[in-house]
Scaffold this active site. Structure first.
Site, PDB file in Angstrom:
ATOM      1  N   HIS A 129       0.865  -1.186   0.000  1.00  0.00           N
ATOM      2  CA  HIS A 129       0.000   0.000   0.000  1.00  0.00           C
ATOM      3  C   HIS A 129       0.908   1.245   0.000  1.00  0.00           C
ATOM      4  O   HIS A 129       0.919   2.030   0.962  1.00  0.00           O
ATOM      5  CB  HIS A 129      -0.903  -0.031   1.238  1.00  0.00           C
ATOM      6  CG  HIS A 129      -2.048   0.936   1.180  1.00  0.00           C
ATOM      7  ND1 HIS A 129      -2.386   1.652   0.050  1.00  0.00           N
ATOM      8  CD2 HIS A 129      -2.954   1.315   2.140  1.00  0.00           C
ATOM      9  CE1 HIS A 129      -3.440   2.411   0.306  1.00  0.00           C
ATOM     10  NE2 HIS A 129      -3.791   2.240   1.563  1.00  0.00           N
ATOM     11  N   GLN A 132      -0.171   5.057   0.766  1.00  0.00           N
ATOM     12  CA  GLN A 132      -0.429   5.360   2.176  1.00  0.00           C
ATOM     13  C   GLN A 132       0.855   5.834   2.864  1.00  0.00           C
ATOM     14  O   GLN A 132       0.851   6.749   3.680  1.00  0.00           O
ATOM     15  CB  GLN A 132      -0.979   4.115   2.887  1.00  0.00           C
ATOM     16  CG  GLN A 132      -1.262   4.324   4.362  1.00  0.00           C
ATOM     17  CD  GLN A 132      -2.408   5.282   4.617  1.00  0.00           C
ATOM     18  OE1 GLN A 132      -3.473   5.142   4.046  1.00  0.00           O
ATOM     19  NE2 GLN A 132      -2.198   6.280   5.471  1.00  0.00           N
ATOM     20  N   ASP A 223      -2.474  -1.503  12.207  1.00  0.00           N
ATOM     21  CA  ASP A 223      -3.441  -1.608  11.120  1.00  0.00           C
ATOM     22  C   ASP A 223      -4.436  -2.697  11.519  1.00  0.00           C
ATOM     23  O   ASP A 223      -4.203  -3.450  12.475  1.00  0.00           O
ATOM     24  CB  ASP A 223      -2.701  -1.967   9.808  1.00  0.00           C
ATOM     25  CG  ASP A 223      -3.625  -2.009   8.591  1.00  0.00           C
ATOM     26  OD1 ASP A 223      -4.721  -1.428   8.648  1.00  0.00           O
ATOM     27  OD2 ASP A 223      -3.237  -2.646   7.581  1.00  0.00           O
ATOM     28  N   ARG A 291      -3.452  12.118   2.491  1.00  0.00           N
ATOM     29  CA  ARG A 291      -3.599  11.247   1.314  1.00  0.00           C
ATOM     30  C   ARG A 291      -3.870  12.108   0.081  1.00  0.00           C
ATOM     31  O   ARG A 291      -3.335  11.865  -0.996  1.00  0.00           O
ATOM     32  CB  ARG A 291      -4.758  10.261   1.538  1.00  0.00           C
ATOM     33  CG  ARG A 291      -4.517   9.235   2.637  1.00  0.00           C
ATOM     34  CD  ARG A 291      -3.462   8.228   2.219  1.00  0.00           C
ATOM     35  NE  ARG A 291      -3.806   7.614   0.958  1.00  0.00           N
ATOM     36  CZ  ARG A 291      -4.657   6.574   0.817  1.00  0.00           C
ATOM     37  NH1 ARG A 291      -5.172   6.013   1.875  1.00  0.00           N
ATOM     38  NH2 ARG A 291      -4.925   6.070  -0.378  1.00  0.00           N
TER      39      ARG A 291
HETATM   40  N1  NVA Z   1      -4.391  -3.791   5.534  1.00  0.00           N
HETATM   41  C1  NVA Z   1      -5.631  -3.108   5.219  1.00  0.00           C
HETATM   42  C2  NVA Z   1      -5.367  -1.701   4.817  1.00  0.00           C
HETATM   43  C3  NVA Z   1      -6.595  -0.866   4.571  1.00  0.00           C
HETATM   44  C4  NVA Z   1      -6.301   0.517   4.108  1.00  0.00           C
HETATM   45  C5  NVA Z   1      -6.349  -3.861   4.112  1.00  0.00           C
HETATM   46  O1  NVA Z   1      -5.679  -4.305   3.163  1.00  0.00           O
HETATM   47  O2  NVA Z   1      -7.557  -4.031   4.191  1.00  0.00           O
HETATM   48  N1   CP Z   2      -6.158   3.911   4.269  1.00  0.00           N
HETATM   49  C1   CP Z   2      -6.886   3.657   3.164  1.00  0.00           C
HETATM   50  O1   CP Z   2      -6.358   3.285   2.111  1.00  0.00           O
HETATM   51  O2   CP Z   2      -8.204   3.888   3.310  1.00  0.00           O
HETATM   52  P1   CP Z   2      -9.385   3.417   2.319  1.00  0.00           P
HETATM   53  O3   CP Z   2      -9.419   1.917   2.354  1.00  0.00           O
HETATM   54  O4   CP Z   2     -10.599   4.061   2.882  1.00  0.00           O
HETATM   55  O5   CP Z   2      -9.065   3.916   0.942  1.00  0.00           O
END
Ligand code: NVA
Ligand code: CP
Length: 307
Positions: A129, A132, A223, A291
């Site tokens: 990700h 982020q 997280d 973001r």
């Molecule tokens: N680890 C989480 C991050 C959400 C922004 C997911 O992948 O659902």
């Molecule tokens: N942190 C993040 O990516 O949030 P969303 O899943 O809401 O996009």
């Protein structure tokens, strides 16, 4: 032309350049100045998973830059009905100027990028990700915490941990990751990060004790225990992650001035206590707002890379 799939493909200088560009754009926006640097451009946003922050920030960001964003859920486009990724990539990239994808397998986004004529941005995969982390580092800079940075991540070894590993390895700060047994970080990503860390001087430690990780840290983060796609493991995970909630007791082991970060969405009473999250709401919601600014920086930067 460059894609933005993982931080592994980016140098320290490039990461800092993107973050600083985002900070500049943020300053301009707060002063009421709009830089229409992507006028008449379109961003295709393919979402195979839910999102609040990613969708709102990219769509708003593109509009503020003078362009337009298309929200394409896999329920609406033929990709969700089996049209091949490579055909979708060739069609969309023949009409749009940039593509953002949120999906499951990281290999999907790699395949898409290999057929795309325009920059592809990773908006989250099961493995990484990276956007982020641009916002997270921007927030760290704004709060003046980039010097002597020691980040403690407590929780699941997931796409966020993999991205923290890459950020630490590239920028050279100390990262401690505490996961329950059986939920450790991806061994290949860890190995990659440790190799890069040898050049940058980053200190990377993985462990199973949250207290050891948090001791004297300057930033503590976590997280969700069950990422998107792991919903059916949730109950088991709540049991397995007992003792891994970031609360005021755990946070008291960090430096007095330490801050808490969370990419959100947060599950209060699981990975973070209600009290701790609310005590650090100012920084956590600045992180979320960033973001928008960080991704505007990224899109303008990517646009500048094409010949
Ligand atoms: N680890 C989480 C991050 C959400 C922004 C997911 O992948 O659902
Ligand atoms: N942190 C993040 O990516 O949030 P969303 O899943 O809401 O996009």
């Amino acid at each position: 032309m460059r894609h933005f799939l993982t931080l592994k493909d980016y140098s320290k200088e490039e990461i800092l350049e993107i973050v600083d560009l985002g900070l500049e754009i943020k300053k301009d926006l707060k002063a009421g100045k709009y830089n229409k640097e992507l006028e008449m451009q379109t961003l295709a946003m393919i979402f195979e998973k839910s999102s609040t922050r990613t969708r709102v920030s990219f769509e708003t960001g593109m509009f503020q830059l003078g362009g337009h964003a298309l929200f394409l859920s896999n329920r609406d486009i033929h990709l969700g009905r089996g049209e091949p990724v490579k055909d979708t990539a060739r069609v969309i990239s023949s009409m749009c100027n940039m593509v953002m994808i949120r999906t499951f397998k990281h290999s999907m986004i790699e395949e898409f990028a290999s057929y795309s004529k325009v920059p592809v941005i990773n908006g989250l995969t099961d493995s990484f990700h990276p956007i982020q982390l641009l916002a997270d580092y921007m927030t760290i800079k704004e709060y003046g915490m980039e010097k002597n940075l020691v980040v403690a991540y407590v929780g699941d070894g997931n796409n966020m941990t993999n991205s923290w590993l890459m950020l630490s390895a590239k920028l050279g700060f100390e990262l401690r990751i505490a996961t329950p047994k059986g939920y450790e970080v991806d061994a290949t990503v860890l190995q990659d990060a440790q190799k890069i860390a040898k050049e940058s001087g980053a200190i990377i430690k993985v462990m199973n004790d949250p207290k050891e990780a948090v001791c004297n840290a300057t930033v503590v983060t976590t997280d969700t225990w069950a990422s998107m796609g792991q919903e059916n493991e949730k109950e088991q995970r709540i049991k397995d992650f007992r003792g891994f909630m970031v609360d005021s007791d755990l946070m008291s082991l960090a430096k007095k001035s330490a801050k808490f970060l969370h990419c959100l969405p947060a599950y209060r009473g699981q990975e973070v206590s209600e009290e701790l999250l609310e005590n650090h709401a100012e920084i956590v919601f600045s992180e979320a707002e960033n973001r928008l600014h960080a991704q505007k920086g990224l899109m303008v930067w990517l646009d500048k890379q094409r010949g």
